[in-house]
Design an enzyme around this catalytic site. Structure first.
Site, PDB file in Angstrom:
ATOM      1  N   LEU A 126       0.825  -1.216   0.000  1.00  0.00           N
ATOM      2  CA  LEU A 126       0.000   0.000   0.000  1.00  0.00           C
ATOM      3  C   LEU A 126       0.853   1.256   0.000  1.00  0.00           C
ATOM      4  O   LEU A 126       0.385   2.332  -0.363  1.00  0.00           O
ATOM      5  CB  LEU A 126      -0.914   0.006   1.233  1.00  0.00           C
ATOM      6  CG  LEU A 126      -1.931  -1.129   1.337  1.00  0.00           C
ATOM      7  CD1 LEU A 126      -2.653  -1.079   2.674  1.00  0.00           C
ATOM      8  CD2 LEU A 126      -2.936  -1.035   0.188  1.00  0.00           C
ATOM      9  N   GLY A 127       2.091   1.137   0.439  1.00  0.00           N
ATOM     10  CA  GLY A 127       2.976   2.289   0.509  1.00  0.00           C
ATOM     11  C   GLY A 127       4.079   2.028   1.508  1.00  0.00           C
ATOM     12  O   GLY A 127       4.198   0.939   2.064  1.00  0.00           O
ATOM     13  N   PHE A 187       9.536   3.826   8.633  1.00  0.00           N
ATOM     14  CA  PHE A 187      10.406   2.714   9.010  1.00  0.00           C
ATOM     15  C   PHE A 187       9.960   1.374   8.452  1.00  0.00           C
ATOM     16  O   PHE A 187      10.470   0.348   8.869  1.00  0.00           O
ATOM     17  CB  PHE A 187      10.463   2.615  10.539  1.00  0.00           C
ATOM     18  CG  PHE A 187      11.064   3.815  11.192  1.00  0.00           C
ATOM     19  CD1 PHE A 187      12.421   4.056  11.115  1.00  0.00           C
ATOM     20  CD2 PHE A 187      10.271   4.720  11.866  1.00  0.00           C
ATOM     21  CE1 PHE A 187      12.981   5.172  11.706  1.00  0.00           C
ATOM     22  CE2 PHE A 187      10.814   5.838  12.457  1.00  0.00           C
ATOM     23  CZ  PHE A 187      12.174   6.074  12.375  1.00  0.00           C
ATOM     24  N   THR A 223       7.396  -0.980   5.248  1.00  0.00           N
ATOM     25  CA  THR A 223       6.455  -1.107   4.139  1.00  0.00           C
ATOM     26  C   THR A 223       5.105  -1.560   4.676  1.00  0.00           C
ATOM     27  O   THR A 223       5.028  -2.409   5.560  1.00  0.00           O
ATOM     28  CB  THR A 223       6.979  -2.125   3.114  1.00  0.00           C
ATOM     29  OG1 THR A 223       8.287  -1.736   2.692  1.00  0.00           O
ATOM     30  CG2 THR A 223       6.066  -2.215   1.911  1.00  0.00           C
ATOM     31  N   VAL A 224       4.033  -0.995   4.118  1.00  0.00           N
ATOM     32  CA  VAL A 224       2.676  -1.317   4.566  1.00  0.00           C
ATOM     33  C   VAL A 224       2.007  -2.200   3.518  1.00  0.00           C
ATOM     34  O   VAL A 224       2.056  -1.904   2.316  1.00  0.00           O
ATOM     35  CB  VAL A 224       1.847  -0.038   4.794  1.00  0.00           C
ATOM     36  CG1 VAL A 224       0.458  -0.394   5.304  1.00  0.00           C
ATOM     37  CG2 VAL A 224       2.559   0.891   5.788  1.00  0.00           C
ATOM     38  N   ASP A 259       6.397  14.056  11.796  1.00  0.00           N
ATOM     39  CA  ASP A 259       6.451  13.596  10.407  1.00  0.00           C
ATOM     40  C   ASP A 259       5.125  13.870   9.709  1.00  0.00           C
ATOM     41  O   ASP A 259       4.545  12.998   9.053  1.00  0.00           O
ATOM     42  CB  ASP A 259       6.796  12.111  10.348  1.00  0.00           C
ATOM     43  CG  ASP A 259       7.313  11.686   8.979  1.00  0.00           C
ATOM     44  OD1 ASP A 259       7.728  12.572   8.202  1.00  0.00           O
ATOM     45  OD2 ASP A 259       7.300  10.482   8.669  1.00  0.00           O
TER      46      ASP A 259
END
Length: 413
Positions: free
Chosen positions: A103-104, A108, A110-111, A221
């Site tokens: 998904l992105g 820290f 990857t999803v 962030d």
């Protein structure tokens, strides 16, 4: 002669019989004693063996972090109110972390899109490496999202234990992508976000950050790719891995600058002093994205305008709004809409001040956005603000603090 000796001499046969009788009687007593002692020895050895066996079966490693004091986290059904998943379960749910399910990427990890065994759709973040920063990110996400309850924060459904092969976090699945995708990504090619939707996204995000700051936490962030959008275009702020506790009795937190290029507060980058105004600067970049549909960093732009913040400041200083605002919003044909968008641009200008003392607080930003949406906004005054050596003439008056009461729910990070 003693009496005992006389008896022995006079009745030797009786003595023999008596001695034999005592021998017969003493034998069972000796056997009973031996059996009793043997029984005690067996019980003692059994208990001792079990004791050492139990110690050997316990985990031998010790560690710090949120699982401190838990001998075997995966044996617990929940931790901090959320389930503890096994690595194998999440590996299966993501189809072995299939690249097609990505998904992105967060700060820290990857999803991935995943389907749990109970049928739920979730997002699984797979942290890159087990070094200091991913572990701190893992801890921050758990502690903040389990202690802070807000409808504008993404929900954390669970995590793996610190003993698993990899550190994984399980979130609610927000199906409509990120704000970044809608403004200048794949979704922007098919549908342009209308202004009233962009305005609502700005207010919801400002509400989330105001709540966070009132709880003594800095996100650190803030960016359009960390603002998730559901099917109703409601906001879910995500990725608290870099977040820091900001006690209300200090002026700043001294720490090495962290964040995403194009969004990092230049004052923070220069002085290594993190404040809530660092989030304000990053949110100012998001506001410019909302009015321009441009990415925060674009290497194809002129060198001095690769960063969207620099481009926006120059255009707003010259009041060249036509060179900044996305023409697809139709602001040139609607005077009322134009006033609203220009007001948001001027608010972003305040947020992007190089000196963090000149920036408004998030609660002030939220109040101004709400006034703009209600169409009761008065044109802001930017007189006297200095940006990169350029000064807008005369004086600058900051808006008053809004009267907001927010509950604080947090734990020390």
């Amino acid at each position: 002669m003693p009496l005992t000796l006389k008896l022995i001499q006079s009745h030797p046969r009786k003595l023999t019989v008596l001695t034999s009788q005592y021998a017969v009687i003493g034998l069972p007593l000796k056997l009973a004693t031996v059996i009793t002692l043997a029984s005690f020895a067996i019980v003692f050895l059994y208990k001792r063996t079990n004791k050492y066996s139990g110690l050997q079966n316990q985990p031998r490693s010790t560690y710090s972090g949120p699982y401190r004091g838990i001998s075997n986290p995966e044996s617990r059904a929940v931790y901090f109110g959320i389930p503890v998943f096994s690595y194998e379960e999440l590996q299966q749910a993501t189809n072995n972390f299939d690249q097609a399910r990505e998904l992105g990427e967060g700060s820290f990890g990857t999803v991935y899109y995943a389907n749990l065994q109970d049928g739920r759709e979730v997002a699984v973040k797979r942290l890159y490496e087990r070094n200091y920063w991913p572990v701190e990110s893992f801890n921050n996400e758990i502690q903040i999202l389990t202690c802070m309850r807000n409808k504008y924060f993404v929900s954390l459904y669970g995590c793996t234990s610190r003993h698993s092969r990899e550190l994984l976090l399980v979130y609610e699945y927000v199906p409509n992508g990120t704000l970044s995708c809608h403004l200048h990504g794949d979704k922007a090619k098919h549908r342009i976000l209308p202004w009233h939707v962009r305005m609502r996204i700005a207010i919801d995000t400002a509400s989330a950050l105001t709540y966070l700051h009132a709880s003594d936490i800095i996100h650190r962030d803030v960016k359009s790719s960390n603002i998730l959008i559901d099917n109703n275009f409601c906001v879910k702020v995500a990725d608290f891995g870099l977040s820091r506790l900001f006690p209300n009795d200090v002026t700043h937190v001294s720490t090495a600058p962290k964040g995403t290029p194009g969004y990092v507060d230049p004052d923070y980058r220069m002085c290594y002093q993190l404040t809530t105004k660092s989030d304000v600067y990053s949110f100012g970049v998001v506001l410019v994205e909302l009015i321009s549909s441009m990415p925060a960093v674009d290497m194809s732009r002129d060198r001095d305008e690769i960063k969207l913040a620099n481009l926006a400041v120059r255009r707003i200083q010259r009041r060249a709004f036509c060179e900044l605002i996305d023409p697809s919003l139709g602001f040139q044909s609607d005077d009322k809409l134009k006033r609203m968008i220009v007001s948001v641009a001027e608010l972003a200008f305040q947020c992007l001040q190089g000196d963090n003392e000149l920036r408004p607080s998030m609660s002030e930003v939220l109040e101004v956005l709400q006034r703009i949406e209600s169409e009761n906004d008065e044109p802001a005054s930017f007189e006297g603000i200095e940006i990169h050596g350029a000064r807008v003439p005369q004086s600058y008056t900051r808006p008053p603090l809004p009267n907001m009461k927010l509950q604080r729910h947090h734990q020390t990070l």
